[in-house]
Design a protein around this motif. Structure first.
Motif, mmCIF file in Angstrom:
data_model
loop_
_atom_site.group_PDB
_atom_site.id
_atom_site.type_symbol
_atom_site.label_atom_id
_atom_site.label_comp_id
_atom_site.label_asym_id
_atom_site.label_seq_id
_atom_site.Cartn_x
_atom_site.Cartn_y
_atom_site.Cartn_z
ATOM 1 N N LEU A 41 0.360 -1.151 -0.346
ATOM 2 C CA LEU A 41 -0.083 -0.246 -0.186
ATOM 3 C C LEU A 41 0.458 1.213 -0.416
ATOM 4 O O LEU A 41 0.540 2.145 -0.227
ATOM 5 N N SER A 42 2.264 1.044 0.277
ATOM 6 C CA SER A 42 2.409 2.354 0.555
ATOM 7 C C SER A 42 4.288 2.050 0.478
ATOM 8 O O SER A 42 4.736 0.957 0.206
ATOM 9 N N PHE A 43 4.907 3.418 -0.006
ATOM 10 C CA PHE A 43 5.984 3.188 -0.477
ATOM 11 C C PHE A 43 7.325 2.442 0.618
ATOM 12 O O PHE A 43 8.109 1.858 0.483
ATOM 13 N N PHE A 44 6.555 2.220 1.841
ATOM 14 C CA PHE A 44 7.364 2.234 2.940
ATOM 15 C C PHE A 44 7.284 0.524 4.109
ATOM 16 O O PHE A 44 7.997 0.577 4.849
ATOM 17 N N ASP A 45 6.906 -0.162 2.771
ATOM 18 C CA ASP A 45 5.595 -0.935 3.394
ATOM 19 C C ASP A 45 6.818 -1.860 3.330
ATOM 20 O O ASP A 45 6.401 -3.173 4.619
ATOM 21 N N SER A 46 8.215 -2.128 2.794
ATOM 22 C CA SER A 46 9.053 -3.100 2.663
ATOM 23 C C SER A 46 9.411 -2.797 4.331
ATOM 24 O O SER A 46 10.050 -3.820 5.158
ATOM 25 N N ILE A 47 9.719 -1.764 4.326
ATOM 26 C CA ILE A 47 10.902 -0.831 5.773
ATOM 27 C C ILE A 47 10.126 -1.641 6.723
ATOM 28 O O ILE A 47 10.772 -1.892 7.548
ATOM 29 N N PHE A 48 8.790 -1.241 6.789
ATOM 30 C CA PHE A 48 8.417 -1.560 8.140
ATOM 31 C C PHE A 48 7.806 -2.608 8.377
ATOM 32 O O PHE A 48 8.357 -3.083 9.600
ATOM 33 N N ILE A 49 7.906 -3.613 7.493
ATOM 34 C CA ILE A 49 7.807 -4.808 7.511
ATOM 35 C C ILE A 49 8.740 -5.839 8.211
ATOM 36 O O ILE A 49 9.239 -6.717 9.136
ATOM 37 N N ALA A 50 9.959 -5.339 7.569
ATOM 38 C CA ALA A 50 11.326 -5.781 7.951
ATOM 39 C C ALA A 50 11.495 -4.970 9.121
ATOM 40 O O ALA A 50 12.805 -6.476 9.827
ATOM 41 N N LEU A 51 10.996 -4.342 9.889
ATOM 42 C CA LEU A 51 11.941 -3.340 11.248
ATOM 43 C C LEU A 51 10.636 -4.422 12.328
ATOM 44 O O LEU A 51 11.413 -4.767 13.293
ATOM 45 N N LEU A 52 9.514 -4.739 11.935
ATOM 46 C CA LEU A 52 8.606 -4.884 12.806
ATOM 47 C C LEU A 52 8.611 -6.680 12.713
ATOM 48 O O LEU A 52 8.151 -7.341 13.416
ATOM 49 N N THR A 53 9.563 -7.544 12.006
ATOM 50 C CA THR A 53 9.559 -8.706 11.805
ATOM 51 C C THR A 53 10.712 -9.146 12.736
ATOM 52 O O THR A 53 11.496 -8.536 12.887
ATOM 53 N N PRO A 54 10.735 -9.976 13.717
ATOM 54 C CA PRO A 54 11.725 -10.181 14.814
ATOM 55 C C PRO A 54 13.258 -11.066 14.170
ATOM 56 O O PRO A 54 13.665 -11.298 15.361
ATOM 57 N N ARG A 55 13.190 -11.230 13.071
ATOM 58 C CA ARG A 55 14.326 -11.816 12.945
ATOM 59 C C ARG A 55 15.039 -11.135 11.442
ATOM 60 O O ARG A 55 13.770 -10.269 10.870
ATOM 61 N N PRO A 56 16.267 -10.903 11.176
ATOM 62 C CA PRO A 56 16.131 -9.829 10.070
ATOM 63 C C PRO A 56 15.878 -11.067 9.024
ATOM 64 O O PRO A 56 15.236 -12.069 8.634
ATOM 65 N N LEU A 57 15.410 -9.434 8.029
ATOM 66 C CA LEU A 57 14.571 -10.175 6.922
ATOM 67 C C LEU A 57 14.918 -9.200 5.467
ATOM 68 O O LEU A 57 15.410 -8.356 5.671
ATOM 69 N N TYR A 58 15.040 -9.926 4.635
ATOM 70 C CA TYR A 58 15.959 -9.192 3.197
ATOM 71 C C TYR A 58 14.909 -9.079 2.518
ATOM 72 O O TYR A 58 14.022 -10.001 1.593
#
Length: 227
Positions: A41-58
């Motif tokens: 929905l937003s340009f920042f979705d991938s950043i938000f999801i990566a930050l809120l996932t408890p494990r590192p996410l690529y």
């Protein structure tokens, strides 16, 4: 080290200022590789999801985000590299395949990979037909897929906005999905489509979005050309 530092610098202000509501964290596998398939929905979705996932996410993202001209583009490229973006050139088949192969390598190293299944941001808040690249990765690797639904991120950064707005949003992580009966059949188009549609249905259940059986990119193209 740069990824860890960037994550630590951003996650606290994200939680304090925007106060996102996160559901289903217990569905994130504690160990081993996995795939997160999310709406967009937003340009920042991938950043938000990566930050809120408890494990590192690529997260898989467009190569153009890394190659924009000027000083702003340089900083943007540096940032996306710092957060671990897997760049994909979706303009040609070889570029897309290279991105898929990189995702497999990252999974093979025991990491998690995130993908926006629609391929581009929704033009109107509805959930659009998923691209089959996510299914290809899942069927080739045999790794579980965690459906992820974001809601409200378009209020934080509406399309075309020059800045972020303070608004709460939700992130829902669903139960991991496995496709053991189809592993190794990534070359079969019908299987990829069936798996993609199953994942997309789970995302819709998490977000409550209306589903549109058309590619978001197709709708955006029609809007641009006026057809």
């Amino acid at each position: 080290m740069l990824r860890m530092l960037t994550r630590r610098l951003l996650v606290i202000p994200l939680k304090v200022v925007l106060r996102p509501r996160v559901f289903g964290v217990e569905n994130i596998p504690a160990t081993g590789p996995f795939i997160i398939a999310a709406n967009h929905l937003s340009f920042f979705d991938s950043i938000f999801i990566a930050l809120l996932t408890p494990r590192p996410l690529y997260f898989v993202g467009k190569q153009g985000w890394l190659t924009m001209p000027g000083l702003k583009g340089w900083f943007q490229g540096l940032f996306f590299r710092a957060v671990g973006m897997i760049s994909v050139d979706s303009a040609n088949g070889s570029g897309m395949m290279a991105g898929l192969e990189t995702s497999l390598r990252v999974l093979g190293e025991g990491n998690a990979v995130g993908v926006h299944i629609e391929g581009t941001r929704s033009p109107d808040g509805r959930l659009y037909k998923g691209n089959t690249g996510t299914a290809w990765i899942a069927l080739r690797s045999g790794m579980p897929v965690v459906p992820c639904g974001v809601a409200g991120t378009e209020r934080v950064h509406p399309a075309g906005a020059k800045r972020l707005y303070v608004a709460r949003f939700d992130v829902h992580f669903g139960a991991p999905m496995t496709f053991d009966e189809h592993v190794g059949r990534e070359s079969e188009r019908r299987v990829r489509r069936a798996v993609t549609d199953q994942i997309t249905q789970q995302i819709a259940a998490l977000t409550g979005q209306e589903y549109v059986h058309v590619y978001a990119a197709t709708v955006k193209s029609r809007q641009t050309t006026g057809t």
